[in-house]
Design a protein around this motif. Structure first.
Motif, PDB file in Angstrom:
ATOM      1  N   ILE A  11       0.843  -1.206   0.000  1.00  0.00           N
ATOM      2  CA  ILE A  11       0.000   0.000   0.000  1.00  0.00           C
ATOM      3  C   ILE A  11       0.877   1.254   0.000  1.00  0.00           C
ATOM      4  O   ILE A  11       0.620   2.202  -0.732  1.00  0.00           O
ATOM      5  CB  ILE A  11      -0.980  -0.010   1.186  1.00  0.00           C
ATOM      6  N   ALA A  12       1.938   1.243   0.794  1.00  0.00           N
ATOM      7  CA  ALA A  12       2.839   2.399   0.849  1.00  0.00           C
ATOM      8  C   ALA A  12       3.522   2.646  -0.495  1.00  0.00           C
ATOM      9  O   ALA A  12       3.791   3.788  -0.855  1.00  0.00           O
ATOM     10  CB  ALA A  12       3.890   2.188   1.939  1.00  0.00           C
ATOM     11  N   ASP A  13       3.771   1.592  -1.246  1.00  0.00           N
ATOM     12  CA  ASP A  13       4.441   1.715  -2.543  1.00  0.00           C
ATOM     13  C   ASP A  13       3.487   2.116  -3.671  1.00  0.00           C
ATOM     14  O   ASP A  13       3.940   2.434  -4.767  1.00  0.00           O
ATOM     15  CB  ASP A  13       5.130   0.399  -2.915  1.00  0.00           C
ATOM     16  N   MET A  14       2.176   2.104  -3.405  1.00  0.00           N
ATOM     17  CA  MET A  14       1.206   2.467  -4.444  1.00  0.00           C
ATOM     18  C   MET A  14       1.266   3.962  -4.733  1.00  0.00           C
ATOM     19  O   MET A  14       1.608   4.759  -3.861  1.00  0.00           O
ATOM     20  CB  MET A  14      -0.219   2.110  -4.002  1.00  0.00           C
ATOM     21  N   ASP A  15       0.890   4.315  -5.953  1.00  0.00           N
ATOM     22  CA  ASP A  15       0.828   5.716  -6.357  1.00  0.00           C
ATOM     23  C   ASP A  15      -0.544   6.258  -5.965  1.00  0.00           C
ATOM     24  O   ASP A  15      -1.547   5.939  -6.605  1.00  0.00           O
ATOM     25  CB  ASP A  15       1.047   5.830  -7.863  1.00  0.00           C
ATOM     26  N   THR A  16      -0.585   7.025  -4.883  1.00  0.00           N
ATOM     27  CA  THR A  16      -1.840   7.607  -4.399  1.00  0.00           C
ATOM     28  C   THR A  16      -1.634   9.100  -4.203  1.00  0.00           C
ATOM     29  O   THR A  16      -1.627   9.590  -3.068  1.00  0.00           O
ATOM     30  CB  THR A  16      -2.297   6.941  -3.083  1.00  0.00           C
ATOM     31  N   PRO A  17      -1.468   9.834  -5.295  1.00  0.00           N
ATOM     32  CA  PRO A  17      -1.162  11.266  -5.179  1.00  0.00           C
ATOM     33  C   PRO A  17      -2.213  12.022  -4.382  1.00  0.00           C
ATOM     34  O   PRO A  17      -3.408  11.873  -4.600  1.00  0.00           O
ATOM     35  CB  PRO A  17      -1.113  11.748  -6.628  1.00  0.00           C
ATOM     36  N   GLY A  18      -1.716  12.802  -3.412  1.00  0.00           N
ATOM     37  CA  GLY A  18      -2.607  13.608  -2.593  1.00  0.00           C
ATOM     38  C   GLY A  18      -3.153  12.895  -1.370  1.00  0.00           C
ATOM     39  O   GLY A  18      -3.876  13.491  -0.575  1.00  0.00           O
ATOM     40  N   PHE A  19      -2.800  11.610  -1.206  1.00  0.00           N
ATOM     41  CA  PHE A  19      -3.341  10.855  -0.073  1.00  0.00           C
ATOM     42  C   PHE A  19      -2.287   9.951   0.549  1.00  0.00           C
ATOM     43  O   PHE A  19      -1.441   9.386  -0.132  1.00  0.00           O
ATOM     44  CB  PHE A  19      -4.533   9.987  -0.503  1.00  0.00           C
ATOM     45  N   PHE A  20      -2.376   9.836   1.867  1.00  0.00           N
ATOM     46  CA  PHE A  20      -1.618   8.868   2.640  1.00  0.00           C
ATOM     47  C   PHE A  20      -2.635   7.788   2.988  1.00  0.00           C
ATOM     48  O   PHE A  20      -3.694   8.080   3.542  1.00  0.00           O
ATOM     49  CB  PHE A  20      -1.059   9.528   3.905  1.00  0.00           C
ATOM     50  N   VAL A  21      -2.357   6.535   2.645  1.00  0.00           N
ATOM     51  CA  VAL A  21      -3.325   5.457   2.823  1.00  0.00           C
ATOM     52  C   VAL A  21      -2.882   4.544   3.951  1.00  0.00           C
ATOM     53  O   VAL A  21      -1.720   4.124   4.010  1.00  0.00           O
ATOM     54  CB  VAL A  21      -3.483   4.642   1.513  1.00  0.00           C
ATOM     55  N   THR A  22      -3.819   4.238   4.861  1.00  0.00           N
ATOM     56  CA  THR A  22      -3.531   3.325   5.965  1.00  0.00           C
ATOM     57  C   THR A  22      -4.433   2.095   5.865  1.00  0.00           C
ATOM     58  O   THR A  22      -5.504   2.147   5.285  1.00  0.00           O
ATOM     59  CB  THR A  22      -3.766   3.979   7.339  1.00  0.00           C
ATOM     60  N   ALA A  23      -3.965   1.003   6.462  1.00  0.00           N
ATOM     61  CA  ALA A  23      -4.750  -0.234   6.526  1.00  0.00           C
ATOM     62  C   ALA A  23      -4.741  -0.725   7.965  1.00  0.00           C
ATOM     63  O   ALA A  23      -3.683  -1.028   8.517  1.00  0.00           O
ATOM     64  CB  ALA A  23      -4.159  -1.294   5.604  1.00  0.00           C
ATOM     65  N   GLU A  24      -5.909  -0.772   8.555  1.00  0.00           N
ATOM     66  CA  GLU A  24      -6.062  -1.276   9.919  1.00  0.00           C
ATOM     67  C   GLU A  24      -6.685  -2.666   9.816  1.00  0.00           C
ATOM     68  O   GLU A  24      -7.774  -2.827   9.274  1.00  0.00           O
ATOM     69  CB  GLU A  24      -6.964  -0.340  10.718  1.00  0.00           C
ATOM     70  N   MET A  25      -5.993  -3.676  10.321  1.00  0.00           N
ATOM     71  CA  MET A  25      -6.438  -5.065  10.192  1.00  0.00           C
ATOM     72  C   MET A  25      -7.361  -5.443  11.347  1.00  0.00           C
ATOM     73  O   MET A  25      -6.986  -5.330  12.501  1.00  0.00           O
ATOM     74  CB  MET A  25      -5.252  -6.010  10.191  1.00  0.00           C
ATOM     75  N   GLU A  26      -8.560  -5.883  11.003  1.00  0.00           N
ATOM     76  CA  GLU A  26      -9.470  -6.410  12.027  1.00  0.00           C
ATOM     77  C   GLU A  26      -9.356  -7.930  12.098  1.00  0.00           C
ATOM     78  O   GLU A  26      -9.303  -8.497  13.173  1.00  0.00           O
ATOM     79  CB  GLU A  26     -10.912  -6.020  11.728  1.00  0.00           C
ATOM     80  N   ARG A  27      -9.357  -8.580  10.927  1.00  0.00           N
ATOM     81  CA  ARG A  27      -9.137 -10.029  10.849  1.00  0.00           C
ATOM     82  C   ARG A  27      -7.987 -10.256   9.882  1.00  0.00           C
ATOM     83  O   ARG A  27      -7.925  -9.641   8.834  1.00  0.00           O
ATOM     84  CB  ARG A  27     -10.381 -10.753  10.344  1.00  0.00           C
ATOM     85  N   VAL A  28      -7.093 -11.168  10.234  1.00  0.00           N
ATOM     86  CA  VAL A  28      -5.895 -11.412   9.446  1.00  0.00           C
ATOM     87  C   VAL A  28      -5.937 -12.812   8.852  1.00  0.00           C
ATOM     88  O   VAL A  28      -6.289 -13.773   9.540  1.00  0.00           O
ATOM     89  CB  VAL A  28      -4.638 -11.254  10.340  1.00  0.00           C
ATOM     90  N   GLY A  29      -5.574 -12.906   7.583  1.00  0.00           N
ATOM     91  CA  GLY A  29      -5.490 -14.198   6.912  1.00  0.00           C
ATOM     92  C   GLY A  29      -4.055 -14.686   6.867  1.00  0.00           C
ATOM     93  O   GLY A  29      -3.142 -14.044   7.388  1.00  0.00           O
ATOM     94  N   THR A  30      -3.869 -15.820   6.201  1.00  0.00           N
ATOM     95  CA  THR A  30      -2.530 -16.408   6.122  1.00  0.00           C
ATOM     96  C   THR A  30      -1.854 -16.147   4.778  1.00  0.00           C
ATOM     97  O   THR A  30      -0.647 -16.237   4.666  1.00  0.00           O
ATOM     98  CB  THR A  30      -2.597 -17.928   6.359  1.00  0.00           C
ATOM     99  N   ALA A  31      -2.635 -15.815   3.756  1.00  0.00           N
ATOM    100  CA  ALA A  31      -2.086 -15.535   2.431  1.00  0.00           C
ATOM    101  C   ALA A  31      -2.492 -14.125   2.016  1.00  0.00           C
ATOM    102  O   ALA A  31      -3.495 -13.591   2.486  1.00  0.00           O
ATOM    103  CB  ALA A  31      -2.606 -16.547   1.419  1.00  0.00           C
ATOM    104  N   LEU A  32      -1.698 -13.529   1.136  1.00  0.00           N
ATOM    105  CA  LEU A  32      -2.014 -12.181   0.654  1.00  0.00           C
ATOM    106  C   LEU A  32      -3.380 -12.161  -0.024  1.00  0.00           C
ATOM    107  O   LEU A  32      -3.668 -13.036  -0.845  1.00  0.00           O
ATOM    108  CB  LEU A  32      -0.961 -11.716  -0.345  1.00  0.00           C
ATOM    109  N   PRO A  33      -4.225 -11.175   0.303  1.00  0.00           N
ATOM    110  CA  PRO A  33      -5.511 -11.059  -0.380  1.00  0.00           C
ATOM    111  C   PRO A  33      -5.289 -10.575  -1.816  1.00  0.00           C
ATOM    112  O   PRO A  33      -4.619  -9.566  -2.034  1.00  0.00           O
ATOM    113  CB  PRO A  33      -6.281 -10.036   0.452  1.00  0.00           C
ATOM    114  N   GLU A  34      -5.829 -11.289  -2.771  1.00  0.00           N
ATOM    115  CA  GLU A  34      -5.588 -10.988  -4.186  1.00  0.00           C
ATOM    116  C   GLU A  34      -6.225  -9.685  -4.651  1.00  0.00           C
ATOM    117  O   GLU A  34      -5.689  -9.008  -5.516  1.00  0.00           O
ATOM    118  CB  GLU A  34      -6.086 -12.137  -5.054  1.00  0.00           C
ATOM    119  N   GLY A  35      -7.372  -9.319  -4.082  1.00  0.00           N
ATOM    120  CA  GLY A  35      -8.101  -8.170  -4.585  1.00  0.00           C
ATOM    121  C   GLY A  35      -7.816  -6.849  -3.907  1.00  0.00           C
ATOM    122  O   GLY A  35      -8.416  -5.831  -4.245  1.00  0.00           O
ATOM    123  N   LEU A  36      -6.891  -6.817  -2.969  1.00  0.00           N
ATOM    124  CA  LEU A  36      -6.679  -5.602  -2.185  1.00  0.00           C
ATOM    125  C   LEU A  36      -6.176  -4.424  -3.017  1.00  0.00           C
ATOM    126  O   LEU A  36      -6.703  -3.325  -2.918  1.00  0.00           O
ATOM    127  CB  LEU A  36      -5.721  -5.868  -1.024  1.00  0.00           C
TER     128      LEU A  36
END
Length: 93
Positions: A11-36
């Motif tokens: 997420i930090a490496d994504m190009d999001t001009p004008g925005f700082f993006v955060t991700a707060e995890m409520e439930r965690v999986g074992t593999a990377l989510p494909e659609g994030l």
């Protein structure tokens, strides 16, 4: 690197001009989510088209997380502000 750290880095490496993006995890999986990454890009596009929401919920498999877009050009609206909760304890010496 743990899966959560991989997600935060991606997420930090994504190009999001004008925005700082955060991700707060409520439930965690074992593999990377494909659609994030697509989810974040879609929400960024909606914001650029005039959507006023800045906090979104991502659900995929075992994962549930809150993705928040903080603008970098103005003070954050109070309802989206990150706040530290500090507990002050009196200690006897």
């Amino acid at each position: 690197m743990e899966v959560q750290e991989q997600i935060w880095k991606a997420i930090a490496d994504m190009d999001t001009p004008g925005f700082f993006v955060t991700a707060e995890m409520e439930r965690v999986g074992t593999a990377l989510p494909e659609g994030l990454m697509g989810f974040v890009r879609e929400k960024m596009e909606r914001i650029n088209q005039g959507a006023t929401a800045r906090k979104f919920t991502f659900n995929e498999g075992e994962w549930r997380m809150y993705i928040t877009f903080f603008p970098t050009d103005r003070v954050v609206d109070e309802r989206y502000a990150l706040k530290n909760k500090v507990m002050i304890r009196n200690r006897k010496r």
